[in-house]
Design a protein around this motif. Structure first.
Motif, PDB file in Angstrom:
ATOM      1  N   LEU A 204       3.806  57.900 -28.159  1.00  0.00           N
ATOM      2  CA  LEU A 204       3.200  57.093 -27.098  1.00  0.00           C
ATOM      3  C   LEU A 204       4.274  56.491 -26.204  1.00  0.00           C
ATOM      4  O   LEU A 204       4.039  56.229 -25.023  1.00  0.00           O
ATOM      5  CB  LEU A 204       2.347  55.983 -27.722  1.00  0.00           C
ATOM      6  N   ALA A 205       5.444  56.259 -26.758  1.00  0.00           N
ATOM      7  CA  ALA A 205       6.528  55.723 -25.936  1.00  0.00           C
ATOM      8  C   ALA A 205       6.888  56.672 -24.819  1.00  0.00           C
ATOM      9  O   ALA A 205       7.152  56.261 -23.690  1.00  0.00           O
ATOM     10  CB  ALA A 205       7.748  55.444 -26.801  1.00  0.00           C
ATOM     11  N   CYS A 206       6.910  57.960 -25.122  1.00  0.00           N
ATOM     12  CA  CYS A 206       7.221  58.948 -24.081  1.00  0.00           C
ATOM     13  C   CYS A 206       6.142  58.972 -23.023  1.00  0.00           C
ATOM     14  O   CYS A 206       6.407  59.070 -21.837  1.00  0.00           O
ATOM     15  CB  CYS A 206       7.384  60.324 -24.701  1.00  0.00           C
ATOM     16  N   LEU A 207       4.882  58.845 -23.432  1.00  0.00           N
ATOM     17  CA  LEU A 207       3.789  58.826 -22.469  1.00  0.00           C
ATOM     18  C   LEU A 207       3.930  57.653 -21.519  1.00  0.00           C
ATOM     19  O   LEU A 207       3.721  57.773 -20.317  1.00  0.00           O
ATOM     20  CB  LEU A 207       2.446  58.745 -23.213  1.00  0.00           C
ATOM     21  N   SER A 208       4.316  56.495 -22.048  1.00  0.00           N
ATOM     22  CA  SER A 208       4.514  55.334 -21.186  1.00  0.00           C
ATOM     23  C   SER A 208       5.672  55.549 -20.233  1.00  0.00           C
ATOM     24  O   SER A 208       5.639  55.122 -19.082  1.00  0.00           O
ATOM     25  CB  SER A 208       4.784  54.090 -22.048  1.00  0.00           C
ATOM     26  N   ALA A 209       6.708  56.239 -20.698  1.00  0.00           N
ATOM     27  CA  ALA A 209       7.874  56.488 -19.857  1.00  0.00           C
ATOM     28  C   ALA A 209       7.564  57.389 -18.695  1.00  0.00           C
ATOM     29  O   ALA A 209       8.269  57.405 -17.701  1.00  0.00           O
ATOM     30  CB  ALA A 209       9.005  57.112 -20.690  1.00  0.00           C
ATOM     31  N   CYS A 210       6.483  58.171 -18.794  1.00  0.00           N
ATOM     32  CA  CYS A 210       6.158  59.131 -17.756  1.00  0.00           C
ATOM     33  C   CYS A 210       5.180  58.599 -16.725  1.00  0.00           C
ATOM     34  O   CYS A 210       4.678  59.345 -15.898  1.00  0.00           O
ATOM     35  CB  CYS A 210       5.556  60.388 -18.383  1.00  0.00           C
ATOM     36  N   THR A 211       4.862  57.307 -16.736  1.00  0.00           N
ATOM     37  CA  THR A 211       3.782  56.826 -15.897  1.00  0.00           C
ATOM     38  C   THR A 211       4.170  56.594 -14.452  1.00  0.00           C
ATOM     39  O   THR A 211       3.309  56.461 -13.586  1.00  0.00           O
ATOM     40  CB  THR A 211       3.218  55.505 -16.470  1.00  0.00           C
ATOM     41  N   ALA A 212       5.457  56.559 -14.131  1.00  0.00           N
ATOM     42  CA  ALA A 212       5.855  56.319 -12.747  1.00  0.00           C
ATOM     43  C   ALA A 212       5.561  57.520 -11.875  1.00  0.00           C
ATOM     44  O   ALA A 212       5.692  58.646 -12.290  1.00  0.00           O
ATOM     45  CB  ALA A 212       7.355  55.983 -12.682  1.00  0.00           C
ATOM     46  N   THR A 213       5.127  57.281 -10.642  1.00  0.00           N
ATOM     47  CA  THR A 213       4.886  58.360  -9.695  1.00  0.00           C
ATOM     48  C   THR A 213       5.706  58.132  -8.437  1.00  0.00           C
ATOM     49  O   THR A 213       6.220  57.055  -8.178  1.00  0.00           O
ATOM     50  CB  THR A 213       3.395  58.436  -9.318  1.00  0.00           C
ATOM     51  N   ALA A 214       5.817  59.173  -7.650  1.00  0.00           N
ATOM     52  CA  ALA A 214       6.673  59.120  -6.468  1.00  0.00           C
ATOM     53  C   ALA A 214       6.050  58.273  -5.367  1.00  0.00           C
ATOM     54  O   ALA A 214       4.841  58.249  -5.207  1.00  0.00           O
ATOM     55  CB  ALA A 214       6.897  60.530  -5.944  1.00  0.00           C
ATOM     56  N   PRO A 215       6.862  57.555  -4.599  1.00  0.00           N
ATOM     57  CA  PRO A 215       6.340  56.838  -3.447  1.00  0.00           C
ATOM     58  C   PRO A 215       5.841  57.807  -2.396  1.00  0.00           C
ATOM     59  O   PRO A 215       6.328  58.925  -2.295  1.00  0.00           O
ATOM     60  CB  PRO A 215       7.554  56.038  -2.952  1.00  0.00           C
ATOM     61  N   ARG A 216       4.883  57.368  -1.575  1.00  0.00           N
ATOM     62  CA  ARG A 216       4.285  58.257  -0.603  1.00  0.00           C
ATOM     63  C   ARG A 216       4.740  57.947   0.831  1.00  0.00           C
ATOM     64  O   ARG A 216       4.003  58.182   1.776  1.00  0.00           O
ATOM     65  CB  ARG A 216       2.754  58.160  -0.702  1.00  0.00           C
ATOM     66  N   ALA A 217       5.959  57.399   0.974  1.00  0.00           N
ATOM     67  CA  ALA A 217       6.491  57.170   2.310  1.00  0.00           C
ATOM     68  C   ALA A 217       6.678  58.503   3.008  1.00  0.00           C
ATOM     69  O   ALA A 217       7.092  59.484   2.394  1.00  0.00           O
ATOM     70  CB  ALA A 217       7.818  56.426   2.227  1.00  0.00           C
TER      71      ALA A 217
ATOM     72  N   ALA B 228      -7.519  66.189 -15.003  1.00  0.00           N
ATOM     73  CA  ALA B 228      -6.316  66.775 -15.606  1.00  0.00           C
ATOM     74  C   ALA B 228      -5.064  66.208 -14.961  1.00  0.00           C
ATOM     75  O   ALA B 228      -4.996  66.028 -13.743  1.00  0.00           O
ATOM     76  CB  ALA B 228      -6.343  68.292 -15.453  1.00  0.00           C
ATOM     77  N   GLN B 229      -4.060  65.944 -15.786  1.00  0.00           N
ATOM     78  CA  GLN B 229      -2.807  65.389 -15.287  1.00  0.00           C
ATOM     79  C   GLN B 229      -1.641  65.882 -16.137  1.00  0.00           C
ATOM     80  O   GLN B 229      -1.746  65.947 -17.364  1.00  0.00           O
ATOM     81  CB  GLN B 229      -2.855  63.865 -15.331  1.00  0.00           C
ATOM     82  N   VAL B 230      -0.556  66.248 -15.468  1.00  0.00           N
ATOM     83  CA  VAL B 230       0.684  66.654 -16.136  1.00  0.00           C
ATOM     84  C   VAL B 230       1.820  65.840 -15.529  1.00  0.00           C
ATOM     85  O   VAL B 230       2.017  65.857 -14.315  1.00  0.00           O
ATOM     86  CB  VAL B 230       0.965  68.154 -15.950  1.00  0.00           C
ATOM     87  N   ARG B 231       2.572  65.148 -16.370  1.00  0.00           N
ATOM     88  CA  ARG B 231       3.731  64.384 -15.911  1.00  0.00           C
ATOM     89  C   ARG B 231       4.984  64.945 -16.580  1.00  0.00           C
ATOM     90  O   ARG B 231       4.993  65.184 -17.781  1.00  0.00           O
ATOM     91  CB  ARG B 231       3.592  62.899 -16.261  1.00  0.00           C
ATOM     92  N   LEU B 232       6.023  65.099 -15.800  1.00  0.00           N
ATOM     93  CA  LEU B 232       7.289  65.618 -16.315  1.00  0.00           C
ATOM     94  C   LEU B 232       8.444  64.717 -15.888  1.00  0.00           C
ATOM     95  O   LEU B 232       8.533  64.330 -14.720  1.00  0.00           O
ATOM     96  CB  LEU B 232       7.552  67.028 -15.781  1.00  0.00           C
TER      97      LEU B 232
END
Length: 208
Positions: free
Chosen positions: A12-25, A193-197
């Motif tokens: 679960l720690a890894c899942l939390s680490a992947c929650t950031a997404t890119a800014p949309r500027a 569906a969501q995939v974070r890398l």
């Protein structure tokens, strides 16, 4: 090992680490043409480098179910090997194949084979991972043969957002990587569906 055990017993720690997404500027209109030209040049350079690898962390979710773990992806042209492991449970599976078919190992009932890697994963694990397209998207390129793509560029002129094949992908870039610059993380979404890398390391692809 069951597919459910792999999905639910990952870190679960890894899942939390992947929650950031890119800014949309986005770029001013007068800079879009030059950004698109640079992106086309990037994609051409990436096609010349058809052997590559990445090591990092992945988190997937679909219809309320998901999991996370370590990922090792190696690609040589159409050939690929994708290994995912849950560090705590030491459970893992491996997906390998090429343009003609795919093989999934490490699941309950023994290996499975099929003509479509994404469908094979969906049936075995419930995960929705667009394997063929992701091989292009993960390096910040549009996927050939998947139809038109909508793109948006960040204030740095790099690809910030890509929509193709029903998926929406957001990027964060690694300013320190070698030319061509490669993403540091991405998030791909389609419906539930969501995939974070998160990519910890890029390298050359060597498939044994």
């Amino acid at each position: 090992m069951t597919a459910r055990a792999l999905v639910l017993a990952v870190s679960l720690a890894c899942l939390s680490a992947c929650t950031a997404t890119a800014p949309r500027a986005t770029l001013p209109p007068d800079r879009i043409a030059s950004a698109e030209a640079e992106q086309v040049a990037r994609e051409a350079a990436l096609r010349e480098q058809s052997a590559w690898s990445l090591q990092g962390r992945i988190a997937v979710a679909n219809q309320g179910k998901g999991g996370s773990g370590r990922i090792d992806w190696r690609q040589e042209g159409a050939r690929y090997q994708v290994a995912l492991s849950a560090p705590v449970t030491r459970q893992s599976w491996r997906l390998s194949g090429d343009g003609d078919g795919a093989r999934l190992e490490g699941i309950e009932g023994g290996p499975r084979e099929g003509s479509d890697a994404a469908q094979l994963l969906r049936e075995a694990t419930g995960w929705e991972i667009p394997v063929a397209a992701l091989a292009e998207w993960v390096r910040g390129a549009r996927a050939p043969g998947l139809g038109p793509a909508r793109v948006a560029y960040g204030v740095d002129g790099r690809l910030a957002h890509l929509e193709q094949g029903g998926w929406a992908i957001d990027y964060v870039w690694n300013a320190m990587s070698a030319d061509p610059v490669l993403p540091a993380r991405l998030t791909a979404r389609r419906g539930e569906a969501q995939v974070r890398l998160i990519i910890d390391r890029w390298g050359d692809g060597v498939i044994e």
